[in-house]
Write a protein that holds these residues in place. Structure first.
Motif, PDB file in Angstrom:
ATOM      1  N   VAL A   1      -9.959  24.805  20.039  1.00  0.00           N
ATOM      2  CA  VAL A   1     -11.177  24.060  19.710  1.00  0.00           C
ATOM      3  C   VAL A   1     -11.992  23.807  20.973  1.00  0.00           C
ATOM      4  O   VAL A   1     -13.219  23.995  21.000  1.00  0.00           O
ATOM      5  CB  VAL A   1     -10.820  22.729  19.014  1.00  0.00           C
ATOM      6  CG1 VAL A   1     -12.005  21.766  19.038  1.00  0.00           C
ATOM      7  CG2 VAL A   1     -10.388  22.988  17.578  1.00  0.00           C
TER       8      VAL A   1
ATOM      9  N   ASP B   1     -17.135  19.593  17.788  1.00  0.00           N
ATOM     10  CA  ASP B   1     -18.075  18.864  16.930  1.00  0.00           C
ATOM     11  C   ASP B   1     -17.950  19.243  15.458  1.00  0.00           C
ATOM     12  O   ASP B   1     -18.478  18.536  14.590  1.00  0.00           O
ATOM     13  CB  ASP B   1     -19.518  19.114  17.391  1.00  0.00           C
ATOM     14  CG  ASP B   1     -19.807  18.488  18.745  1.00  0.00           C
ATOM     15  OD1 ASP B   1     -19.055  17.582  19.144  1.00  0.00           O
ATOM     16  OD2 ASP B   1     -20.781  18.911  19.389  1.00  0.00           O
TER      17      ASP B   1
ATOM     18  N   THR C   1      -5.891  22.415  19.351  1.00  0.00           N
ATOM     19  CA  THR C   1      -6.783  21.615  20.188  1.00  0.00           C
ATOM     20  C   THR C   1      -7.313  22.419  21.368  1.00  0.00           C
ATOM     21  O   THR C   1      -8.508  22.341  21.714  1.00  0.00           O
ATOM     22  CB  THR C   1      -6.051  20.363  20.693  1.00  0.00           C
ATOM     23  OG1 THR C   1      -5.658  19.567  19.572  1.00  0.00           O
ATOM     24  CG2 THR C   1      -6.953  19.536  21.600  1.00  0.00           C
TER      25      THR C   1
ATOM     26  N   GLU D   1     -10.351  22.957  10.736  1.00  0.00           N
ATOM     27  CA  GLU D   1      -9.051  22.738  11.375  1.00  0.00           C
ATOM     28  C   GLU D   1      -7.916  23.355  10.555  1.00  0.00           C
ATOM     29  O   GLU D   1      -6.959  23.904  11.112  1.00  0.00           O
ATOM     30  CB  GLU D   1      -8.810  21.244  11.592  1.00  0.00           C
ATOM     31  CG  GLU D   1      -7.640  20.970  12.518  1.00  0.00           C
ATOM     32  CD  GLU D   1      -7.730  19.595  13.166  1.00  0.00           C
ATOM     33  OE1 GLU D   1      -6.886  19.316  14.031  1.00  0.00           O
ATOM     34  OE2 GLU D   1      -8.637  18.812  12.827  1.00  0.00           O
ATOM     35  N   ARG D   2      -8.028  23.292   9.238  1.00  0.00           N
ATOM     36  CA  ARG D   2      -6.991  23.916   8.398  1.00  0.00           C
ATOM     37  C   ARG D   2      -6.989  25.429   8.578  1.00  0.00           C
ATOM     38  O   ARG D   2      -5.927  26.065   8.595  1.00  0.00           O
ATOM     39  CB  ARG D   2      -7.229  23.553   6.937  1.00  0.00           C
ATOM     40  CG  ARG D   2      -6.966  22.079   6.609  1.00  0.00           C
ATOM     41  CD  ARG D   2      -7.307  21.767   5.172  1.00  0.00           C
ATOM     42  NE  ARG D   2      -6.510  22.558   4.226  1.00  0.00           N
ATOM     43  CZ  ARG D   2      -6.739  22.611   2.919  1.00  0.00           C
ATOM     44  NH1 ARG D   2      -7.746  21.903   2.407  1.00  0.00           N
ATOM     45  NH2 ARG D   2      -5.987  23.327   2.143  1.00  0.00           N
TER      46      ARG D   2
ATOM     47  N   GLU E   1     -11.681  24.344   5.333  1.00  0.00           N
ATOM     48  CA  GLU E   1     -12.013  23.433   6.422  1.00  0.00           C
ATOM     49  C   GLU E   1     -11.664  24.073   7.757  1.00  0.00           C
ATOM     50  O   GLU E   1     -10.712  24.866   7.862  1.00  0.00           O
ATOM     51  CB  GLU E   1     -11.261  22.113   6.288  1.00  0.00           C
ATOM     52  CG  GLU E   1     -11.670  21.297   5.072  1.00  0.00           C
ATOM     53  CD  GLU E   1     -10.849  20.016   4.950  1.00  0.00           C
ATOM     54  OE1 GLU E   1      -9.982  19.782   5.820  1.00  0.00           O
ATOM     55  OE2 GLU E   1     -11.083  19.272   3.985  1.00  0.00           O
TER      56      GLU E   1
ATOM     57  N   THR F   1      -8.880  29.096   3.845  1.00  0.00           N
ATOM     58  CA  THR F   1      -8.984  27.672   3.528  1.00  0.00           C
ATOM     59  C   THR F   1     -10.457  27.298   3.500  1.00  0.00           C
ATOM     60  O   THR F   1     -11.331  28.168   3.616  1.00  0.00           O
ATOM     61  CB  THR F   1      -8.242  26.810   4.578  1.00  0.00           C
ATOM     62  OG1 THR F   1      -8.969  26.836   5.814  1.00  0.00           O
ATOM     63  CG2 THR F   1      -6.826  27.332   4.814  1.00  0.00           C
TER      64      THR F   1
ATOM     65  N   ARG G   1     -14.794  20.452  13.994  1.00  0.00           N
ATOM     66  CA  ARG G   1     -13.412  20.704  13.603  1.00  0.00           C
ATOM     67  C   ARG G   1     -13.045  20.058  12.268  1.00  0.00           C
ATOM     68  O   ARG G   1     -12.133  20.510  11.581  1.00  0.00           O
ATOM     69  CB  ARG G   1     -12.448  20.241  14.700  1.00  0.00           C
ATOM     70  CG  ARG G   1     -12.410  18.750  14.937  1.00  0.00           C
ATOM     71  CD  ARG G   1     -11.513  18.415  16.125  1.00  0.00           C
ATOM     72  NE  ARG G   1     -10.127  18.851  15.921  1.00  0.00           N
ATOM     73  CZ  ARG G   1      -9.207  18.886  16.883  1.00  0.00           C
ATOM     74  NH1 ARG G   1      -9.528  18.532  18.127  1.00  0.00           N
ATOM     75  NH2 ARG G   1      -7.976  19.266  16.612  1.00  0.00           N
ATOM     76  N   ASP G   2     -13.770  19.021  11.841  1.00  0.00           N
ATOM     77  CA  ASP G   2     -13.477  18.348  10.576  1.00  0.00           C
ATOM     78  C   ASP G   2     -14.414  18.779   9.441  1.00  0.00           C
ATOM     79  O   ASP G   2     -14.344  18.225   8.341  1.00  0.00           O
ATOM     80  CB  ASP G   2     -13.580  16.831  10.755  1.00  0.00           C
ATOM     81  CG  ASP G   2     -12.567  16.300  11.754  1.00  0.00           C
ATOM     82  OD1 ASP G   2     -11.438  16.814  11.767  1.00  0.00           O
ATOM     83  OD2 ASP G   2     -12.914  15.382  12.522  1.00  0.00           O
ATOM     84  N   ARG G   3     -15.257  19.761   9.683  1.00  0.00           N
ATOM     85  CA  ARG G   3     -16.271  20.128   8.694  1.00  0.00           C
ATOM     86  C   ARG G   3     -15.799  21.243   7.776  1.00  0.00           C
ATOM     87  O   ARG G   3     -14.866  21.989   8.076  1.00  0.00           O
ATOM     88  CB  ARG G   3     -17.571  20.544   9.402  1.00  0.00           C
ATOM     89  CG  ARG G   3     -18.282  19.387  10.090  1.00  0.00           C
ATOM     90  CD  ARG G   3     -19.496  19.835  10.862  1.00  0.00           C
ATOM     91  NE  ARG G   3     -20.491  20.501  10.010  1.00  0.00           N
ATOM     92  CZ  ARG G   3     -21.630  21.016  10.481  1.00  0.00           C
ATOM     93  NH1 ARG G   3     -21.889  20.955  11.781  1.00  0.00           N
ATOM     94  NH2 ARG G   3     -22.475  21.590   9.667  1.00  0.00           N
ATOM     95  N   ASP G   4     -16.480  21.363   6.623  1.00  0.00           N
ATOM     96  CA  ASP G   4     -16.220  22.468   5.707  1.00  0.00           C
ATOM     97  C   ASP G   4     -16.782  23.761   6.298  1.00  0.00           C
ATOM     98  O   ASP G   4     -17.872  23.767   6.890  1.00  0.00           O
ATOM     99  CB  ASP G   4     -16.885  22.213   4.352  1.00  0.00           C
ATOM    100  CG  ASP G   4     -16.195  21.110   3.565  1.00  0.00           C
ATOM    101  OD1 ASP G   4     -15.052  20.780   3.918  1.00  0.00           O
ATOM    102  OD2 ASP G   4     -16.815  20.588   2.618  1.00  0.00           O
TER     103      ASP G   4
ATOM    104  N   ARG H   1      -0.371  21.826  16.940  1.00  0.00           N
ATOM    105  CA  ARG H   1      -1.476  20.890  17.180  1.00  0.00           C
ATOM    106  C   ARG H   1      -2.053  21.093  18.580  1.00  0.00           C
ATOM    107  O   ARG H   1      -3.269  21.063  18.775  1.00  0.00           O
ATOM    108  CB  ARG H   1      -0.994  19.451  16.998  1.00  0.00           C
ATOM    109  CG  ARG H   1      -0.848  19.025  15.550  1.00  0.00           C
ATOM    110  CD  ARG H   1      -0.703  17.520  15.431  1.00  0.00           C
ATOM    111  NE  ARG H   1       0.506  17.035  16.073  1.00  0.00           N
ATOM    112  CZ  ARG H   1       1.689  16.940  15.473  1.00  0.00           C
ATOM    113  NH1 ARG H   1       1.814  17.332  14.213  1.00  0.00           N
ATOM    114  NH2 ARG H   1       2.741  16.468  16.121  1.00  0.00           N
TER     115      ARG H   1
END
Length: 552
Positions: free
Chosen positions: A128, A135, A125, A103-104, A101, A99, A137-140, A121
């Protein structure tokens, strides 16, 4: 989470008629951190891939014997069958991502295993938090540093809750600080969650202190035991172990702390002595010699900026002068701008502003054929320069591209490394042979400036020493050699000058001995035990000249 260790019982594997593993037996208990040691080409990656079914399911070859993880039979099963039992992280984590990202990517394996969304989930978590990825987890994934990518790859392997985690050179692309972060995370997995970790790594100086035990793979056979005992008989060992062998210390010591406790007598012996000044030519020509080449600079870079889309500035106003015969190590943390600067100096990479000249000519203003005669760059993946089906065809193509007499590239290759089959496919060569071929292709155009990006990945200590000697001879012949590297031990062997980048700017530039000795991050092991000395070879030479015993 599953519990259990890894066991091999009389495992034999051969590929294309060549034996790789020969009656291998060992038993790693649950929650063991085990270091797999061996020379380049010994078969370490093959052994690791056998644990999760990649070998022989996807490689072919013939295998006999029994492999179990947590008591479950591995042979005959694919990696997908074993995903809940064995997590595998290869040498290039980015190539294994499915993927884009963080988190994905962490959730992907759990989704494939049909884990309940609420449980998934919670597990993501927890991972992570465990690996310090909150910091990002939402980044590419493409925007992460190498150390962050490595931790994401480990996290993705852990989501399924495996009993064992298998890693192939997880710190090879990392700076010393990022490597410590990854190894510390693995240490927590072992001690807090009982995961069994089996890890192969050439940079043993980084890993030995974390390991509970070690396996030595040599000639297809495995020797198992405590880390110190295994390294004591290993053909490849970190500098602190080699120093212990030289000094006759018991053990030998595996960590800096242990070595310091033994080193008082050796420090007294060396008091008042200076490291040798290596000869201009000869086998030790690559050793640090703290000098700058005389004469006008070959390379002049002034105010160099490199910008990427999204407002990312990789190189920020770098000024760099370098003369012929200099050996420069370009160092800095992952993402500090080293590779971007190399490409900007070579002329192929984008330069947003500033000026670069090599012998008075701007490489960026020249056509590729002319550019090759000014600067040659061997990228981090040396195979990226190799396109032909055989070594011979690669050399012939380099002669044509470099407008050199027929046979030039082949002769350079023969001078760099022995016994390369000219009918072999370049991608079938060993790491050292492939690097030598890429270097020969680059040198065929006779560029005065030679740039290499992380050339020691996949090389063991003898291969790195050989590379340092080759580059030293090229510098003595008049080339200016600039190497981007995270490998502090290679730097100690090779460099006369060190330039350190941070956030795209030069923060230190000076004699290698002065710069690395003052840096806790970039100091080699010997300097941490014997201040003022960089390599075991220096110590051995001085003791040989004085006739003193190493143990004082």
């Amino acid at each position: 989470m599953n519990r259990g260790g890894i066991a091999f019982a009389n495992v034999t594997f051969a590929y294309a008629g060549k034996p790789v593993l020969d009656d291998v037996s060992f038993d790693l208990p649950e929650g063991e951190f085990c270091l797999l040691v061996g020379s380049t080409g010994a078969g370490k990656s093959t052994l690791l891939k056998a644990v999760n079914g990649l070998v022989p399911q996807f490689t072919g070859g013939t295998m006999h014997g029994r492999i179990t993880v947590a008591g479950r039979e591995v042979r005959g099963r694919t990696p997908a069958d074993l995903a809940d039992l064995v997590g595998y992280v290869g040498q290039d984590p980015l190539a294994g991502f499915v993927t884009d990202e963080v988190e994905r990517e962490l959730a992907y394996t759990a989704e494939q295993l049909g884990i309940d969304p609420a449980a998934m989930r919670k597990r993501v978590t927890e991972i992570v938090d465990l690996l310090g990825l909150a910091d990002v987890r939402d980044r590419d994934l493409a925007a992460l540093s190498s150390g962050q990518r490595q931790r994401v790859a480990i996290g993705a392997a852990l989501v399924a809750g495996p009993a064992a985690l298998i890693l192939d050179e997880p710190t090879s692309a990392l700076d010393p600080t990022a490597a410590d972060e990854v190894l510390s995370a693995l240490h927590r997995l072992v001690h807090d969650l009982g995961v069994t970790v089996l890890l192969a790594e050439h940079r043993l100086e980084r890993v030995a202190q974390y390991a509970d035990s070690a396996l030595l793979l040599n000639g297809g056979k495995v020797t198992a035991g405590p880390v110190g005992e295994v390294l004591a008989v290993s053909p490849v060992a970190p500098p602190v172990v080699e120093l212990g062998r030289l000094a006759g210390w018991p053990g030998p010591p595996v960590t800096i702390r242990e070595a310091r406790r033994h080193a008082a007598g050796l420090r007294d012996t060396l008091a008042g002595l200076l490291p040798p000044a290596p000869p201009i030519n000869g086998p030790r020509a690559s050793r640090s010699r703290n000098r700058t080449a005389a004469g006008p600079p070959l390379l002049e870079a002034r105010g160099v900026h490199v910008d990427y889309p999204g407002g990312v500035r990789a190189v920020n106003g770098v000024n760099l002068l370098a003369g012929r015969s200099e050996r420069i190590a370009l160092m800095g943390r992952n993402g500090s701008g080293k590779s971007s600067l190399l490409w900007a100096l070579q002329g192929t990479g984008k330069r947003s502003s500033g000026a670069v000249t090599i012998g008075g000519a701007d490489p960026a203003a020249r056509k590729p054929a002319e550019r090759r005669t000014l600067a040659g760059l061997v990228p981090a993946e040396a195979a990226d320069l190799l396109y032909a089906e055989t070594v011979r065809a690669e050399c012939e193509g380099a002669d044509d591209d470099g407008r050199a007499p027929a046979g030039t590239c082949a002769k350079i290759l023969a001078d760099l490394v022995e016994d390369v089959d000219d009918q072999a496919h370049p991608r079938d060569l060993s790491e050292g042979q492939r690097l030598a071929l890429a270097l020969a292709v680059t040198l065929t155009a006779a560029p005065p400036l030679l740039l290499l990006d992380e050339p020691t990945r996949g090389l063991d200590y003898p291969a790195k020493a050989a590379l340092a000697a080759r580059l030293g001879r090229l510098a003595d012949a008049g080339h200016c050699v600039v190497v981007s590297t995270h490998d502090v031990e290679f730097c100690a062997e090779f460099a006369s000058r060190v330039v350190i980048l941070s956030d795209g700017e030069v923060v230190a530039d000076g004699p290698a001995r002065q710069i690395v000795a003052a840096s806790p991050m970039f100091a080699p092991q010997v300097a941490k035990v014997l201040p003022g000395w960089l390599t075991v070879g220096e110590v051995a030479e001085v003791l040989g000249e004085t006739g003193d015993d190493a143990d004082g």
